[in-house]
Structure formats: structure tokens, C-alpha cells
Design a protein around this motif. Structure first.
Motif, PDB file in Angstrom:
ATOM      1  N   TYR A   9       1.342   3.213  -3.281  1.00 57.13           N
ATOM      2  CA  TYR A   9       0.209   3.960  -3.842  1.00 57.13           C
ATOM      3  C   TYR A   9       0.016   5.297  -3.123  1.00 57.13           C
ATOM      4  CZ  TYR A   9      -0.629  -0.498  -6.053  1.00 57.13           C
ATOM      5  OH  TYR A   9      -0.461  -1.654  -6.766  1.00 57.13           O
ATOM      6  N   TYR A  10       0.228   5.290  -1.803  1.00 58.25           N
ATOM      7  CA  TYR A  10       0.144   6.543  -1.048  1.00 58.25           C
ATOM      8  C   TYR A  10       1.218   7.505  -1.552  1.00 58.25           C
ATOM      9  CZ  TYR A  10      -0.464   9.768   2.840  1.00 58.25           C
ATOM     10  OH  TYR A  10      -0.714  10.888   3.595  1.00 58.25           O
TER      11      TYR A  10
ATOM     12  N   TYR B 172      -4.667   3.172  -2.666  1.00 60.79           N
ATOM     13  CA  TYR B 172      -4.020   2.996  -1.356  1.00 60.79           C
ATOM     14  C   TYR B 172      -5.027   2.485  -0.330  1.00 60.79           C
ATOM     15  CZ  TYR B 172      -2.264   4.251   3.248  1.00 60.79           C
ATOM     16  OH  TYR B 172      -1.915   4.215   4.578  1.00 60.79           O
TER      17      TYR B 172
ATOM     18  N   ALA C 185       0.788  -1.235   0.000  1.00 62.98           N
ATOM     19  CA  ALA C 185       0.000   0.000   0.000  1.00 62.98           C
ATOM     20  C   ALA C 185       0.825   1.293   0.000  1.00 62.98           C
ATOM     21  CB  ALA C 185      -0.982  -0.015   1.165  1.00 62.98           C
TER      22      ALA C 185
END
Length: 188
Positions: free
Chosen positions: A104-105, A127, A101
């Protein structure tokens, strides 16, 4: 005596003017010296940062699956505000580890820094969807911000979805002042 007093006064004024000029000249030299030191420091730091980037690129070239070096490279690009380099590197990371994740953040952060809010919103949504249940506790602040950003972008087009996201944002980060303001606005 009066003539001597006038001469002494003139000497004092000339001395004061001279000392003032010397002090002013010193102050100017001091400013120039400070600027020179600042410029030299910036010039030294830039090649060091670029050498860090070049070293990391070589490490990744030697081992394309070195995820630790990829994260360091993306971060180095971000530190340099090289948004294109950072974005491409974070995308490479999400290709190697599609269920990680934070990549993506980080992409969302880069898109946001590039003023590309549409792609930032999509990356924050990715995310949110990618955070594993076991990671939620450690990711609360980031989840709170991601939901806030999505809610902010949806407020004009889909108020109901925006309300859902802002509710989740406040659940993860109840002290976020901006989320509280948006929540109040959405209640109207």
C-alpha cells in the motif's frame, strides 16, 4: 632581420591557429564521443531493464503467486518510471497479500509520482491501517511520511484531523523538517 621576424611571427600565429583548430576539433570529437558512449550505454541499459521485466513477467506467468517476483517486477517498473505497470503490479501484490503494508505504501508512492494525490492519500491511509504493531518500529520513517502526507492533504478540509496526523508523523519521525513546518502552520 625584420622581414624574417615578421615571417616567423606569421608562422607562429598560423601554427597557433592550426593547433587551436586541432584542439577545438579534438574537443568536439571528444564531446561527440562522450555523447555516443552515453547514448550507447542508455541503449544497452534499456534492453537489459526490459529483459528483466520480461523475465519477471514470464516467471509470474508460470507461478502467479510468486510474491518475490511480483515485488521485483513492480520495482523494475518503478525504476523505468512505468507508473501504470508498477501500480497494477503493486495492486496484484496487495490482492495476494492484503495484510502486507508495504504494497500500500508503494501504491501511494506510485500514485504520488503520477500526480494523483487523492488516491495517494487513500493508499497512505490504507498503509497506516495495515501496519501491524510488530512492524511499527521498522516502519517509523514510512509511517511518519504517510501521516505527513495525509495531514498535508487534510490541512484545508479538516484541520483537526490534519493536526492528529501531523502529531503522529512527528512522533514517528521527529526530525522531519517539512512535518515540523506543517505542524507550526496548523497551530496558527
Amino acid at each position: 632581420m625584420k622581414k624574417e621576424s615578421v615571417i616567423n611571427t606569421k608562422k607562429v600565429l598560423v601554427a597557433a591557429l592550426f593547433l587551436g583548430a586541432v584542439s577545438f576539433g579534438y574537443a568536439q570529437t571528444e564531446t561527440v564521443a562522450s555523447e555516443t558512449v552515453a547514448n550507447t550505454t542508455a541503449q544497452v541499459q534499456a534492453p537489459q531493464q526490459n529483459s528483466t521485466i520480461e523475465t519477471l513477467k514470464k516467471q509470474i506467468e508460470a507461478n502467479p503467486n510468486d510474491t518475490e517476483s511480483i515485488v521485483k517486477l513492480a520495482t523494475a517498473y518503478q525504476d523505468e518510471k512505468d507508473w501504470n505497470g508498477a501500480l497494477e503490479t503493486w495492486k496484484k501484490m496487495s490482492t495476494l497479500l492484503p495484510d502486507w503494508a508495504p504494497s500500500y505504501y508503494s501504491q501511494a508512492y506510485v500514485y504520488q509520482s503520477m500526480k494523483d494525490d487523492a488516491n495517494a492519500k487513500m493508499a497512505y491511509e490504507k498503509y497506516i491501517a495495515t501496519v501491524k504493531p510488530a512492524e511499527v518500529e521498522a516502519s517509523k520513517k514510512n509511517l511518519g511520511y504517510a501521516h505527513f502526507f495525509v495531514a498535508y492533504k487534510l490541512q484545508e478540509t479538516d484541520k483537526e484531523q490534519a493536526k492528529q496526523h501531523i502529531g503522529k508523523s512527528l512522533a514517528y519521525d521527529p526530525m522531519n523538517a517539512e512535518a515540523m513546518k506543517l505542524n507550526e502552520f496548523l497551530k496558527q
